[in-house]
Design an enzyme around this catalytic site. Structure first.
Site, PDB file in Angstrom:
ATOM      1  N   LYS A 152      12.853 -88.510  96.560  1.00 32.61           N
ATOM      2  CA  LYS A 152      11.982 -88.485  95.446  1.00 32.61           C
ATOM      3  C   LYS A 152      12.131 -87.035  94.881  1.00 32.61           C
ATOM      4  CE  LYS A 152       8.305 -89.786  97.356  1.00 32.61           C
ATOM      5  NZ  LYS A 152       8.608 -90.048  98.864  1.00 32.61           N
TER       6      LYS A 152
ATOM      7  N   ARG B 161      -0.023 -92.557  96.708  1.00 26.32           N
ATOM      8  CA  ARG B 161       0.341 -93.100  98.096  1.00 26.32           C
ATOM      9  C   ARG B 161      -0.597 -94.035  98.771  1.00 26.32           C
ATOM     10  NH1 ARG B 161       3.998 -88.415 101.010  1.00 26.32           N
ATOM     11  NH2 ARG B 161       4.115 -87.197  98.928  1.00 26.32           N
TER      12      ARG B 161
ATOM     13  N   ARG C 201      16.629 -81.814 107.743  1.00 26.24           N
ATOM     14  CA  ARG C 201      16.263 -81.171 106.393  1.00 26.24           C
ATOM     15  C   ARG C 201      15.491 -79.862 106.568  1.00 26.24           C
ATOM     16  NH1 ARG C 201      12.199 -84.090 102.238  1.00 26.24           N
ATOM     17  NH2 ARG C 201      10.464 -83.558 103.844  1.00 26.24           N
TER      18      ARG C 201
ATOM     19  N   ARG D 298       9.949 -77.754 107.983  1.00 30.02           N
ATOM     20  CA  ARG D 298       8.591 -77.950 107.883  1.00 30.02           C
ATOM     21  C   ARG D 298       8.106 -78.284 108.837  1.00 30.02           C
ATOM     22  NH1 ARG D 298       8.680 -81.520 102.125  1.00 30.02           N
ATOM     23  NH2 ARG D 298       7.242 -82.688 103.557  1.00 30.02           N
TER      24      ARG D 298
ATOM     25  N   ARG E  40       4.414 -90.221 109.323  1.00 31.62           N
ATOM     26  CA  ARG E  40       4.590 -90.334 108.257  1.00 31.62           C
ATOM     27  C   ARG E  40       4.998 -91.743 107.811  1.00 31.62           C
ATOM     28  NH1 ARG E  40       8.329 -85.224 107.219  1.00 31.62           N
ATOM     29  NH2 ARG E  40       8.352 -86.027 104.902  1.00 31.62           N
TER      30      ARG E  40
HETATM   31  P1  ADP Z   1       6.957 -86.396 101.782  1.00 32.66           P
HETATM   32  O1  ADP Z   1       6.868 -87.547 100.724  1.00 32.66           O
HETATM   33  O2  ADP Z   1       8.563 -86.280 102.173  1.00 32.66           O
HETATM   34  O3  ADP Z   1       6.280 -86.974 103.064  1.00 32.66           O
HETATM   35  P2  ADP Z   1       5.766 -84.304 100.458  1.00 32.66           P
HETATM   36  O4  ADP Z   1       6.177 -82.941 100.318  1.00 32.66           O
HETATM   37  O5  ADP Z   1       5.769 -85.349  99.328  1.00 32.66           O
HETATM   38  O6  ADP Z   1       6.780 -85.266 101.617  1.00 32.66           O
HETATM   39  O7  ADP Z   1       4.125 -84.367 101.111  1.00 32.66           O
HETATM   40  C1  ADP Z   1       4.084 -83.752 102.189  1.00 32.66           C
HETATM   41  C2  ADP Z   1       2.551 -84.387 102.632  1.00 32.66           C
HETATM   42  O8  ADP Z   1       1.523 -83.878 101.676  1.00 32.66           O
HETATM   43  C3  ADP Z   1       2.280 -85.662 102.941  1.00 32.66           C
HETATM   44  O9  ADP Z   1       2.786 -85.977 104.187  1.00 32.66           O
HETATM   45  C4  ADP Z   1       0.879 -85.603 102.992  1.00 32.66           C
HETATM   46  O10 ADP Z   1       0.303 -85.313 103.915  1.00 32.66           O
HETATM   47  C5  ADP Z   1       0.481 -84.921 101.827  1.00 32.66           C
HETATM   48  N1  ADP Z   1       0.150 -85.343 100.473  1.00 32.66           N
HETATM   49  C6  ADP Z   1       1.136 -85.212  99.378  1.00 32.66           C
HETATM   50  N2  ADP Z   1       0.740 -85.967  98.618  1.00 32.66           N
HETATM   51  C7  ADP Z   1      -0.396 -86.972  99.042  1.00 32.66           C
HETATM   52  C8  ADP Z   1      -0.918 -87.992  98.500  1.00 32.66           C
HETATM   53  N3  ADP Z   1      -0.668 -88.731  96.910  1.00 32.66           N
HETATM   54  N4  ADP Z   1      -1.866 -88.597  99.111  1.00 32.66           N
HETATM   55  C9  ADP Z   1      -2.104 -88.184 100.444  1.00 32.66           C
HETATM   56  N5  ADP Z   1      -1.549 -87.110 100.968  1.00 32.66           N
HETATM   57  C10 ADP Z   1      -0.450 -86.431 100.435  1.00 32.66           C
END
Ligand code: ADP
Length: 212
Positions: free
Chosen positions: A13, A88, A127, A156, A167
């Site tokens: 994404k 999400r 990654r 990370r 996740r």
């Molecule tokens: P990925 O989609 O690869 O898990 P991101 O960098 O997009 O990684 O997000 C990292 C973390 O940030 C998520 O695992 C979550 O803890 C938090 N996060 C990001 N966006 C949201 C959301 N819309 N709702 C809840 N938590 C979020």
């Protein structure tokens, strides 16, 4: 055009969101990036999000709705925005519809990136991410320099195996129901994207599906 990117962690994404946004000439909003920057800057938001993020759990809906509201009201977002990982949970989908509605806007398309779980785990474990500009790389060692900004590449915390599993679980249990929510809310069309293959081909398929 307001576009929601949905899909499991590691589906691409972030990479595709960047390309789509630049092709459409609109900005991208990634809640993950906003939260990581807040954690690094040790702001109140960061302190509240840090533990959940490192475990691989979602941060509370109220936190995300606050970020959404503030970001979408910025003048630069008025023509549209690519929303990467912003939605999400079902309450977040609902909240986004409301926030955009109050601004006289709506979600125009939902792109669902599909990849099998084995491939996702493989990608996430390989990654590294730039500490500075957040660009993700596959198969480059931590400590090497970012091609874009010269920043240091790091692994990370949530790309460690245990957090990856958390996740995936959060995605299955809390994010997957969002797909049906959109499909049943006679709103935006949900476009399924095969997220396996060459990065350029995937971008082309997405743009074609968006009528570009
Ligand atoms: P990925 O989609 O690869 O898990 P991101 O960098 O997009 O990684 O997000 C990292 C973390 O940030 C998520 O695992 C979550 O803890 C938090 N996060 C990001 N966006 C949201 C959301 N819309 N709702 C809840 N938590 C979020």
């Amino acid at each position: 055009m307001n576009i929601v990117l949905l899909g499991p962690p590691g589906a691409g994404k972030g990479t595709q969101g960047e390309r789509i946004a630049s092709r459409l000439g609109i900005p991208k909003l990634a809640t993950g990036d906003v939260l990581r920057a807040a954690v690094a800057a040790k702001t109140e938001l960061g302190l509240c999000a840090k533990a959940a993020m490192e475990r691989g759990d979602l941060v509370p809906d109220s936190v995300i709705l606050g970020i959404m509201k503030e970001a979408l009201a910025e003048p630069g977002k008025a023509k549209g925005v690519v929303l990467d990982g912003v939605v999400r949970t079902v309450p977040q989908a609902d909240g986004l519809a409301r926030v955009l509605g109050e601004l006289g806007r709506k979600v125009d398309a939902v792109l669902l990136f599909e990849v099998g779980e084995d491939e996702l785990v493989r990608r996430l474990s390989a990654r590294t991410t730039c500490e500075g500009c957040q660009t993700p790389y596959t198969g480059r060692d931590p400590g090497t320099a970012c091609e874009k900004c010269g920043g240091k590449l790091v692994r990370r915390k949530d790309d460690e195996p245990e957090a990856i599993r958390a996740r995936m679980k959060a995605y299955r249990e809390q994010t997957e129901p969002v797909i049906a929510w959109y499909e049943n809310h006679n709103g935006p069309r949900v476009v399924r994207v095969n997220a396996l293959g060459e990065i350029d081909d995937i971008t082309k398929n997405v743009l074609k599906a968006l009528g570009q």
